[in-house]
Structures are given as C-alpha cells and as structure tokens.
Design a protein around this motif. Structure first.
Motif, PDB file in Angstrom:
ATOM      1  N   GLN A  72      23.852  47.146  -4.798  1.00 44.23           N
ATOM      2  CA  GLN A  72      24.043  47.957  -3.589  1.00 44.23           C
ATOM      3  C   GLN A  72      22.711  48.518  -3.100  1.00 44.23           C
ATOM      4  OE1 GLN A  72      27.138  50.928  -4.229  1.00 44.23           O
ATOM      5  NE2 GLN A  72      28.175  49.547  -5.654  1.00 44.23           N
ATOM      6  N   LEU A  73      21.888  48.955  -4.037  1.00 47.25           N
ATOM      7  CA  LEU A  73      20.573  49.498  -3.675  1.00 47.25           C
ATOM      8  C   LEU A  73      19.707  48.433  -3.019  1.00 47.25           C
ATOM      9  CD1 LEU A  73      18.801  52.075  -3.949  1.00 47.25           C
ATOM     10  CD2 LEU A  73      18.007  51.145  -6.131  1.00 47.25           C
ATOM     11  N   PHE A  74      19.720  47.218  -3.559  1.00 52.00           N
ATOM     12  CA  PHE A  74      18.946  46.120  -2.989  1.00 52.00           C
ATOM     13  C   PHE A  74      19.465  45.725  -1.607  1.00 52.00           C
ATOM     14  CE2 PHE A  74      17.341  44.242  -7.285  1.00 52.00           C
ATOM     15  CZ  PHE A  74      16.417  45.282  -7.361  1.00 52.00           C
ATOM     16  N   VAL A  75      20.787  45.751  -1.445  1.00 50.76           N
ATOM     17  CA  VAL A  75      21.362  45.419  -0.139  1.00 50.76           C
ATOM     18  C   VAL A  75      20.822  46.359   0.929  1.00 50.76           C
ATOM     19  CG1 VAL A  75      23.487  45.459   1.223  1.00 50.76           C
ATOM     20  CG2 VAL A  75      23.458  44.313  -0.991  1.00 50.76           C
ATOM     21  N   TRP A  76      20.784  47.641   0.612  1.00 51.58           N
ATOM     22  CA  TRP A  76      20.323  48.620   1.595  1.00 51.58           C
ATOM     23  C   TRP A  76      18.819  48.537   1.826  1.00 51.58           C
ATOM     24  CZ3 TRP A  76      22.668  51.311   5.181  1.00 51.58           C
ATOM     25  CH2 TRP A  76      24.046  51.488   5.079  1.00 51.58           C
ATOM     26  N   TYR A  77      18.058  48.350   0.760  1.00 50.29           N
ATOM     27  CA  TYR A  77      16.603  48.387   0.921  1.00 50.29           C
ATOM     28  C   TYR A  77      16.028  47.074   1.449  1.00 50.29           C
ATOM     29  CZ  TYR A  77      11.673  49.209  -0.080  1.00 50.29           C
ATOM     30  OH  TYR A  77      10.319  49.366   0.046  1.00 50.29           O
ATOM     31  N   PHE A  78      16.555  45.954   0.920  1.00 55.50           N
ATOM     32  CA  PHE A  78      16.007  44.657   1.322  1.00 55.50           C
ATOM     33  C   PHE A  78      16.826  43.982   2.422  1.00 55.50           C
ATOM     34  CE2 PHE A  78      14.514  45.019  -3.150  1.00 55.50           C
ATOM     35  CZ  PHE A  78      13.154  44.994  -2.896  1.00 55.50           C
ATOM     36  N   GLY A  79      18.141  44.193   2.415  1.00 54.43           N
ATOM     37  CA  GLY A  79      19.009  43.482   3.341  1.00 54.43           C
ATOM     38  C   GLY A  79      19.195  44.151   4.681  1.00 54.43           C
ATOM     39  N   VAL A  80      19.601  45.403   4.673  1.00 51.06           N
ATOM     40  CA  VAL A  80      19.916  46.099   5.923  1.00 51.06           C
ATOM     41  C   VAL A  80      18.734  46.154   6.887  1.00 51.06           C
ATOM     42  CG1 VAL A  80      20.595  48.325   6.915  1.00 51.06           C
ATOM     43  CG2 VAL A  80      21.821  47.415   4.933  1.00 51.06           C
ATOM     44  N   PRO A  81      17.513  46.456   6.428  1.00 46.99           N
ATOM     45  CA  PRO A  81      16.387  46.496   7.377  1.00 46.99           C
ATOM     46  C   PRO A  81      16.163  45.181   8.119  1.00 46.99           C
ATOM     47  CG  PRO A  81      15.778  47.590   5.351  1.00 46.99           C
ATOM     48  CD  PRO A  81      17.093  46.923   5.095  1.00 46.99           C
ATOM     49  N   HIS A  95       7.421  55.561   7.056  1.00 45.81           N
ATOM     50  CA  HIS A  95       7.964  56.891   6.790  1.00 45.81           C
ATOM     51  C   HIS A  95       8.823  56.949   5.519  1.00 45.81           C
ATOM     52  CE1 HIS A  95       6.851  57.136  11.067  1.00 45.81           C
ATOM     53  NE2 HIS A  95       6.743  58.444  10.858  1.00 45.81           N
ATOM     54  N   GLY A  96       8.447  56.229   4.505  1.00 43.94           N
ATOM     55  CA  GLY A  96       9.116  56.351   3.210  1.00 43.94           C
ATOM     56  C   GLY A  96      10.539  55.848   3.195  1.00 43.94           C
ATOM     57  N   GLY A  97      10.722  54.605   3.623  1.00 41.60           N
ATOM     58  CA  GLY A  97      12.062  54.043   3.683  1.00 41.60           C
ATOM     59  C   GLY A  97      12.734  53.945   2.332  1.00 41.60           C
ATOM     60  N   GLU A  98      11.945  53.813   1.248  1.00 49.28           N
ATOM     61  CA  GLU A  98      12.563  53.677  -0.080  1.00 49.28           C
ATOM     62  C   GLU A  98      13.346  54.927  -0.465  1.00 49.28           C
ATOM     63  OE1 GLU A  98       8.463  55.298  -0.513  1.00 49.28           O
ATOM     64  OE2 GLU A  98       9.331  53.547   0.480  1.00 49.28           O
ATOM     65  N   VAL A  99      12.840  56.093  -0.092  1.00 51.06           N
ATOM     66  CA  VAL A  99      13.569  57.327  -0.402  1.00 51.06           C
ATOM     67  C   VAL A  99      14.845  57.412   0.428  1.00 51.06           C
ATOM     68  CG1 VAL A  99      13.479  59.856  -0.360  1.00 51.06           C
ATOM     69  CG2 VAL A  99      11.464  58.549  -1.045  1.00 51.06           C
ATOM     70  N   PHE A 100      14.739  57.104   1.712  1.00 46.74           N
ATOM     71  CA  PHE A 100      15.903  57.168   2.596  1.00 46.74           C
ATOM     72  C   PHE A 100      17.002  56.218   2.132  1.00 46.74           C
ATOM     73  CE2 PHE A 100      18.114  55.234   6.249  1.00 46.74           C
ATOM     74  CZ  PHE A 100      18.772  56.354   6.729  1.00 46.74           C
ATOM     75  N   PHE A 101      16.644  54.967   1.866  1.00 47.84           N
ATOM     76  CA  PHE A 101      17.653  53.994   1.473  1.00 47.84           C
ATOM     77  C   PHE A 101      18.199  54.276   0.074  1.00 47.84           C
ATOM     78  CE2 PHE A 101      15.615  51.299   4.800  1.00 47.84           C
ATOM     79  CZ  PHE A 101      16.741  51.174   5.600  1.00 47.84           C
ATOM     80  N   ALA A 102      17.387  54.855  -0.793  1.00 48.33           N
ATOM     81  CA  ALA A 102      17.894  55.255  -2.105  1.00 48.33           C
ATOM     82  C   ALA A 102      18.964  56.323  -1.949  1.00 48.33           C
ATOM     83  CB  ALA A 102      16.750  55.767  -2.981  1.00 48.33           C
ATOM     84  N   ILE A 103      18.718  57.301  -1.084  1.00 42.77           N
ATOM     85  CA  ILE A 103      19.702  58.365  -0.849  1.00 42.77           C
ATOM     86  C   ILE A 103      20.970  57.795  -0.234  1.00 42.77           C
ATOM     87  CG2 ILE A 103      20.186  60.414   0.559  1.00 42.77           C
ATOM     88  CD1 ILE A 103      17.280  61.256   0.116  1.00 42.77           C
ATOM     89  N   VAL A 104      20.819  56.889   0.742  1.00 47.00           N
ATOM     90  CA  VAL A 104      21.990  56.284   1.373  1.00 47.00           C
ATOM     91  C   VAL A 104      22.835  55.539   0.355  1.00 47.00           C
ATOM     92  CG1 VAL A 104      22.747  54.509   3.005  1.00 47.00           C
ATOM     93  CG2 VAL A 104      20.955  56.114   3.656  1.00 47.00           C
ATOM     94  N   SER A 105      22.183  54.710  -0.465  1.00 44.16           N
ATOM     95  CA  SER A 105      22.911  53.917  -1.454  1.00 44.16           C
ATOM     96  C   SER A 105      23.587  54.803  -2.495  1.00 44.16           C
ATOM     97  CB  SER A 105      21.952  52.936  -2.135  1.00 44.16           C
ATOM     98  OG  SER A 105      22.625  52.171  -3.103  1.00 44.16           O
ATOM     99  N   LEU A 106      22.865  55.789  -3.014  1.00 41.46           N
ATOM    100  CA  LEU A 106      23.441  56.692  -4.006  1.00 41.46           C
ATOM    101  C   LEU A 106      24.613  57.475  -3.421  1.00 41.46           C
ATOM    102  CD1 LEU A 106      20.129  58.094  -5.558  1.00 41.46           C
ATOM    103  CD2 LEU A 106      21.788  56.618  -6.719  1.00 41.46           C
ATOM    104  N   THR A 107      24.463  57.913  -2.174  1.00 41.25           N
ATOM    105  CA  THR A 107      25.520  58.685  -1.524  1.00 41.25           C
ATOM    106  C   THR A 107      26.787  57.862  -1.351  1.00 41.25           C
ATOM    107  OG1 THR A 107      23.955  60.094  -0.327  1.00 41.25           O
ATOM    108  CG2 THR A 107      26.169  59.895   0.594  1.00 41.25           C
ATOM    109  N   LEU A 108      26.648  56.673  -0.800  1.00 42.49           N
ATOM    110  CA  LEU A 108      27.819  55.839  -0.538  1.00 42.49           C
ATOM    111  C   LEU A 108      28.531  55.447  -1.824  1.00 42.49           C
ATOM    112  CD1 LEU A 108      26.424  53.526   2.291  1.00 42.49           C
ATOM    113  CD2 LEU A 108      27.839  55.580   2.519  1.00 42.49           C
ATOM    114  N   ASN A 109      27.744  55.155  -2.853  1.00 39.99           N
ATOM    115  CA  ASN A 109      28.339  54.778  -4.131  1.00 39.99           C
ATOM    116  C   ASN A 109      29.099  55.945  -4.753  1.00 39.99           C
ATOM    117  OD1 ASN A 109      27.837  54.697  -7.355  1.00 39.99           O
ATOM    118  ND2 ASN A 109      28.219  52.642  -6.568  1.00 39.99           N
ATOM    119  N   ALA A 110      28.471  57.115  -4.795  1.00 42.14           N
ATOM    120  CA  ALA A 110      29.117  58.280  -5.404  1.00 42.14           C
ATOM    121  C   ALA A 110      30.332  58.723  -4.607  1.00 42.14           C
ATOM    122  CB  ALA A 110      28.115  59.425  -5.525  1.00 42.14           C
ATOM    123  N   ALA A 111      30.259  58.631  -3.278  1.00 39.53           N
ATOM    124  CA  ALA A 111      31.374  59.061  -2.433  1.00 39.53           C
ATOM    125  C   ALA A 111      32.634  58.252  -2.707  1.00 39.53           C
ATOM    126  CB  ALA A 111      30.991  58.949  -0.964  1.00 39.53           C
ATOM    127  N   ALA A 112      32.473  56.970  -3.018  1.00 37.48           N
ATOM    128  CA  ALA A 112      33.633  56.132  -3.314  1.00 37.48           C
ATOM    129  C   ALA A 112      34.372  56.652  -4.541  1.00 37.48           C
ATOM    130  CB  ALA A 112      33.185  54.683  -3.528  1.00 37.48           C
TER     131      ALA A 112
END
Length: 231
Positions: A72-81, A95-112
């Motif tokens: 999921q983390l790779f999908v957001w960081y490498f795929g979505v962009p 502007h530090g996309g790795e931090v942003f996409f890490a937060i997005v991936s962690l958030t979506l996973n935990a929310a499920a």
C-alpha cells in the motif's frame, strides 16, 4: 561494545536519532488523528441505510486488510504520483512527498481496521437506543454522534489501543520510501559506524519505550472511560 553505545548516544549520531524520533512521532500522531476521524466516518457510512455506501466501504476495508501495508505504501508513493501531472509530481518531490504519502498510506490502512473495531463495538450495544432517540426527536446522525459512537468507542477501547500500538510500529515501514524516521536514521548510522548490534539495539529500545508509553496511556484511558460509563 559498551563504548559503542556511548558514541551512538552523543554528538551527531544522537542528533540523528532525535530527528528520527521527531519524525516518527509526527507520522504517528497525524496518522492516528486522521485515522480515527476517517474510521468514524467509514463506520457511519456502513450504518447508514443504503447498499452503495456499505459496498464501497466493504471494498475499501477488504483492500486494506488483505494487501500488505508495504505494498500500500509503494502504491501511494510510486504509483499514485504517476497519475498526476508532471508539474504536480515535481512539486511533491520538492516538498517532501515521502512524508505526505507515508501519512496518507498509514492513515488509510489504520482507518480500515479502526472502522471495523468501531462497528464491532456498535454491534455490542443494547438494541432499541435508536428508536428511543427518535422518540425524543433526535435525528439519526445526532443519535450516532452523541449517543451511539461514544458508546461504541468505549466498547471497542481495547481493540483501538491495539490498533494504535500497531500503527506506531508500522511507521517503521516509511523507511522504505526514504522517510527519515527512526529506522531510516538507524540504517544511516549503522552504515556509517558498522556497529550493527549497538545501532539496532538503540532503535529497539526507542520502539520499546514508545510501545510501553502507548500501552500505559491506553490503560489509563480505558480505566477512565470505564469509570465514566459506570456513572
């Protein structure tokens, strides 16, 4: 061996560890808050009459529960962009996309997971409260927000604490996309010093302290909500 520990806990190496701890804390806190909010929204959608919303949330939950977090983390960081315009990709990279996409991936996973824990807590509630609220003139969404969700959170408290602990430990995966959290800094320090055992021992202690702190705070929170629920 012990002199190696002292060198890791002073000077520039200590600064690197502290920087990693700060970013790990940022990833954890922001993702946790966002995941709790999103988890409540997902649960409300599943409880709202209508099969389309329930089906969409079911697909969302099944994806995040059955696909490895690293994928999921790779999908957001490498795929979505790759789906975004080049100018947007360049802006994210600067502007530090790795931090942003890490937060997005962690958030979506935990929310499920959180949404399912809340739904389980909701199912454990006594029946008839919705009808009683309607009889008092309270609409459905007010009933969820003011009556049912607080009780569901109390019922799901142990599971929510476990999910919080799991989210904290999952932040280590952000290292894989270059996010300079604890594990990233640990790898960097180990590569410079070649003190493999000492470096990873320090990282282990950091995660142990963080995990014990979360469990202690979770225990305090559970005792408080139990007291409030018994009043």
């Amino acid at each position: 061996m012990f002199s190696g520990f002292s060198s890791l806990l002073t000077g520039s190496y200590l600064d690197l560890f502290l920087q990693g701890i700060a970013l790990t804390a940022q990833l954890f806190v922001v993702s946790l808050i966002a995941a709790l909010l999103l988890g409540c929204i997902l649960m409300m959608i599943r409880l709202t009459p209508g099969r389309i919303g329930d089906s969409l949330v079911t697909v969302y939950v099944e994806y995040h529960r059955n696909v490895p977090s690293l994928v999921q983390l790779f999908v957001w960081y490498f795929g979505v962009p790759q789906l975004l315009p080049q100018t947007t990709q360049d802006w994210i990279n600067v502007h530090g996309g790795e931090v942003f996409f890490a937060i997005v991936s962690l958030t979506l996973n935990a929310a499920a997971y959180i949404s399912e824990d809340l739904r389980s807590g909701f199912r454990s509630l006594p029946t008839g409260q919705t009808e009683a609220a309607r009889a008092l003139g309270i609409n459905y969404f007010q009933t969820l927000r003011k009556i049912l969700i607080p009780q569901a959170i109390r019922a799901a408290a142990p599971a929510l604490v476990n999910q919080t602990l799991g989210l904290f430990k999952t932040t280590a995966l952000a290292m894989a996309i270059g996010t300079a959290e604890v594990m990233y800094m640990t790898r960097q320090i180990e590569g410079e010093t070649y003190m493999t055992f000492q470096t990873y021992a320090v990282a282990s202690i950091i995660y142990l302290i963080g995990s014990w702190t979360i469990m202690a705070l979770g225990g305090i929170w559970q005792r408080r909500i139990q007291i409030q629920g018994s009043r």
